[in-house]
Design an enzyme around this catalytic site. Structure first.
Site, PDB file in Angstrom:
ATOM      1  CG  ASP A   1      11.664   4.363  -3.036  1.00 50.23           C
ATOM      2  OD1 ASP A   1      11.101   3.325  -2.637  1.00 50.23           O
ATOM      3  OD2 ASP A   1      11.074   5.254  -3.658  1.00 50.23           O
TER       4      ASP A   1
ATOM      5  CD1 TRP B   1      -1.755   2.378   1.131  1.00 52.97           C
ATOM      6  CD2 TRP B   1      -3.232   0.900   1.900  1.00 52.97           C
ATOM      7  NE1 TRP B   1      -2.892   3.055   1.433  1.00 52.97           N
ATOM      8  CE2 TRP B   1      -3.826   2.173   1.909  1.00 52.97           C
ATOM      9  CE3 TRP B   1      -3.983  -0.183   2.350  1.00 52.97           C
ATOM     10  CZ2 TRP B   1      -5.130   2.395   2.367  1.00 52.97           C
ATOM     11  CZ3 TRP B   1      -5.284   0.041   2.810  1.00 52.97           C
ATOM     12  CH2 TRP B   1      -5.849   1.304   2.808  1.00 52.97           C
ATOM     13  CG  ASP B   2       3.871   3.500  -2.836  1.00 57.79           C
ATOM     14  OD1 ASP B   2       4.271   4.256  -1.928  1.00 57.79           O
ATOM     15  OD2 ASP B   2       4.563   3.218  -3.838  1.00 57.79           O
TER      16      ASP B   2
HETATM   17  C1  DGJ Z   1       7.428   4.342  -4.363  1.00 57.59           C
HETATM   18  C2  DGJ Z   1       7.872   3.097  -3.671  1.00 57.59           C
HETATM   19  O1  DGJ Z   1       8.671   3.422  -2.571  1.00 57.59           O
HETATM   20  C3  DGJ Z   1       8.609   2.222  -4.671  1.00 57.59           C
HETATM   21  O2  DGJ Z   1       9.102   1.083  -4.020  1.00 57.59           O
HETATM   22  C4  DGJ Z   1       7.688   1.850  -5.787  1.00 57.59           C
HETATM   23  O3  DGJ Z   1       6.636   1.061  -5.302  1.00 57.59           O
HETATM   24  C5  DGJ Z   1       7.145   3.107  -6.437  1.00 57.59           C
HETATM   25  N1  DGJ Z   1       6.565   4.007  -5.462  1.00 57.59           N
HETATM   26  C6  DGJ Z   1       6.121   2.767  -7.484  1.00 57.59           C
HETATM   27  O4  DGJ Z   1       5.523   3.873  -8.001  1.00 57.59           O
END
Ligand code: DGJ
Length: 719
Positions: free
Chosen positions: A538, A467-468
């Site tokens: 990230d 879930w982003d």
């Molecule tokens: C941000 C996340 O932190 C990444 O791992 C990846 O899922 C991207 N969004 C995808 O848009």
């Protein structure tokens, strides 16, 4: 009733199971004055006194004491406007416009929950207005962890306005207190720890960005009372706010004592509370130790496994993600082509990331498609189910990425419902990553997001989801909320989000969830209780991950930190695997492009990890050598029965292979030393295959196989 934390008062007693034995009668009967009482855990006590003036004061922290002397500066939950001159916890504008509040002690009640935690509920009221405040403390005795929160209710003629409503206003009657906090940003989350002496004045750590609220700082800190914090000594108190929205932690030092006021950020957040509704603040977690940061973290990790995470006693799978490998460039065949190599090296779960949806505006980059959650017909002609089924056929579980709170202006959703986004009328829409936030205070948006989640998680064979949430709020306007309720947006958004997360966790109890917000922009126990783990950053450069994971581990158990092997930083794959093995191990690589040698190292790391993950995920963590101040970082985990341990050494700069001295072993037990997945070409460690007592190992240490920069060594101390 806008806030989900508002309930009818009759319900409240029911919800809290108030069959408690009253220590003092609620209605004034035997109310001794002055009177002392405490909230206690094994090694911690929050001591209170009701003074002759009827007010509740906080006295010492830590060991109980018998002092009854009180001063206004020590009021437990200080309200503004009636004589208190320091930073208040509560600031109210009453229905008649009066800006003063005074709080008088009514009583205290105690109950135990099913898990054995003691809930202490202290009732206060304003003698001049029908306004009541309940201070709640939920104590996990064994772990020295106390959760604290506040409830506010009134029966005035109209709404009252809460200008400030802290969860806690804990007082440390101490001078020379040190504060450790963590500054960060995207790809640098937690990477800047700061320890400073708190001096007179008010130091504020906060977030005013509402969503992805923790991009720049996590709402977690440590206060230390015996000089700068140390790993194995001294009194330390961790504070963690369970809140994924704008927060404020204010440290108010009046020269005599330090008060930590933490809660929702009062900035632009005036909350109009209707009569008979309850405003419940987020919970604050306090974790105490008299033996330094190590014990504090182990207590918190144990607490988290029981209460802070979903399925905290279940080991996590080894995951392969496609984001770093393919980005947006994939279709059905490309993804299925990743399955066999994934299975071959031993991964257990495949996670399909961003880019699988959108038709009129396909999600082929980050400019379009968010909000249109139908699988892209060109890439996935038969939808998600065949992809998931194909994974299962090849022995992998299948997971999926989603970002339900967001919308691209280039989307069918935005074409149809431009008024569903959070925006300020008369201002040019400000995009971040080309996207906007949907207004979760609006019931239609709540229904849409819930339907989206069900459509995705309802697909056969999807058993995991990420879930982003990739932007924060800069134009906090809601076309749903009334003009005089715009300031509710910050709080109502988060409460609606939690309702959605709660429904998701309940409807899909067997679906594991990763919490992500463009990295660690939402890493807090407010949200984490609906999730199994979070994506810390990230930034997967293992050299950066060593200190980053170290810092997160002050507050979160490593099993909750997703750590993936990628090509970030172009580090040797053995080093990258070793770092990922010290948290929740995963990979984010195109395995079809990996050399045979690197593939063998990855396969070796996974097979080793499968043997030790019960220790690293469910055991106790001992941080040994701090990577911020040493040429290497070292740590070890010990299984709950202390029969097995795993040691990690991460050499960040050239150094010497000095022995690493593990901690937490049973001195009398025997442990056999074995390096796991040794790097090709390195000499065998001198103690390989030999057996020592825990006492010998903790005294003499184990010589690792690494001494040069960007080498790592993982050693099992087995039974
Ligand atoms: C941000 C996340 O932190 C990444 O791992 C990846 O899922 C991207 N969004 C995808 O848009």
């Amino acid at each position: 009733m806008k806030s989900l934390h508002c309930h009818r008062p009759a319900l409240l007693a029911l919800l809290l199971g108030m069959t408690a034995s009253l220590i003092f009668a609620e209605n004034g009967a035997a109310k001794p004055s002055p009177e002392n009482f405490s909230v206690t855990t094994k090694n911690f006590a929050l001591n209170f006194v009701v003074s002759g003036d009827g007010r509740l004061y906080q006295r010492t922290l830590g060991a109980a004491d018998a002092t009854t002397k009180t001063a206004r500066t020590d009021e437990c939950y200080p309200p503004a406007g009636d004589g208190f001159i320091w930073e208040p916890a509560l600031q109210v504008v009453h229905a008649d416009g009066n800006t003063s509040t005074s709080l008088i002690f009514d009583g205290v009640a105690r109950t135990n929950d099913a898990a054995g935690r003691e809930l202490t509920r202290i009732s206060l009221h304003d003698p001049a207005f029908p306004l009541e405040v309940a201070l709640n403390f939920r104590a996990d005795r064994e772990r020295d962890v106390v959760e604290q929160w506040t409830e506010i209710i009134h029966h005035e003629a109209g709404p009252v306005t809460l200008e400030r409503m802290a969860s806690t206003a804990l007082l440390l009657p101490a001078k020379n207190v040190y504060l450790t906090h963590f500054f960060g940003d995207w790809a640098k989350e937690m990477l800047t720890p700061i320890t400073e002496l708190v001096t007179p004045g008010t130091k504020v750590l906060d977030s005013k960005i509402g969503v992805r609220a923790e991009q720049f700082r996590n709402p977690s800190f440590v206060l230390s009372l015996d000089g700068p914090p140390a790993e194995n000594g001294g009194r330390v108190l961790a504070g963690l706010l369970e809140w994924s929205g704008s927060f404020q932690c204010a440290f108010d030092d009046n020269g005599q004592s330090l008060r930590a006021l933490c809660g929702v950020n009062p900035f632009a957040s005036a909350y109009h509370l209707n009569p008979n509704e309850i405003f419940s603040t987020p919970k604050m977690i306090w974790a105490w130790s008299t033996n330094g940061l190590g014990e504090m973290s182990r207590n918190l990790h144990r607490w988290a496994r029981d209460f802070g995470l979903r399925d905290g006693h279940k080991t996590r799978a080894v995951l392969l993600n496609n984001w770093e490998a393919t980005g947006f460039a994939f279709d059905f065949n490309r993804i299925v082509g990743l399955y066999d190599p994934a299975k071959e090296i031993g991964t257990e779960l495949f996670l399909l990331d961003d880019g699988w949806f959108g038709n009129k505006y396909p999600r082929v980059n980050d400019h379009a498609g968010l909000g249109d959650w139908q699988p892209n017909r060109q890439r996935l002609p038969d939808g998600l189910a065949p992809l998931a089924t194909e994974a299962v056929k090849r022995g992998l579980r299948f997971g999926i990425w989603m970002e339900p709170e967001m919308v691209n202006p280039k989307s069918e959703l935005f074409d149809q419902h431009p008024d569903w986004v959070i925006a300020q009328p008369k201002r040019k829409l400000e995009l971040q990553r080309n996207q906007l936030v949907l207004d979760l205070t609006r019931p239609e948006v709540q229904a849409f997001e819930w339907q989206t989640i069900q459509d995705i998680l309802g697909v056969t064979n999807i058993t995991y989801a990420k879930w982003d949430c990739n932007r924060y709020l800069t134009q906090p306007g809601s076309s749903y909320l009334a003009p005089d309720r715009q300031s509710h947006l910050w709080i109502d958004y988060v409460n609606a989000l939690y309702a959605l997360m709660d429904k998701t966790a309940k409807k899909y109890p067997d679906t594991e969830l990763m919490l992500c917000s463009g990295g660690g922009g939402r890493a807090d126990y407010g949200a984490l209780k609906y999730f199994h783990e979070f994506w810390p950053s990230d930034n997967t450069d293992p050299v950066q991950r060593v200190p980053m994971q170290w810092d997160y581990s002050y507050f979160f158990p490593p099993m909750a930190l997703a750590s993936h092997v990628t090509h970030w930083g172009n580090r040797p794959i053995h080093f990258a695997c070793s770092v990922a093995m010290s948290a929740r191990f995963g990979m984010d690589l195109d395995l079809t492009k990996l050399s045979a040698a690197d593939k063998a190292i990855c396969a070796g790391a996974i097979s080793a990890y499968l043997k030790i993950r019960d220790v690293t995920q469910l055991g106790d963590l001992y941080r040994l050598e701090d990577p911020h101040s040493n040429a290497r970082g070292t740590l070890n985990f010990v299984s709950p029965d202390r029969a097995r341990a795993v040691m990690f050494a991460f050499q960040l700069q050239d150094g010497s292979a000095a022995p690493v001295r593990p901690q937490g072993l049973d001195p009398a037990k025997n442990y056999t030393v074995r390096e796991l997945n040794p790097a090709p070409g390195r000499a065998v460690i001198p103690q390989e295959g030999k057996t020592f007592t825990g006492e010998e190992l903790m005294r003499d240490g184990v010589v690792p196989s690494c001494a040069h920069a960007i080498e790592a060594c993982v050693i099992e101390l087995g039974s």
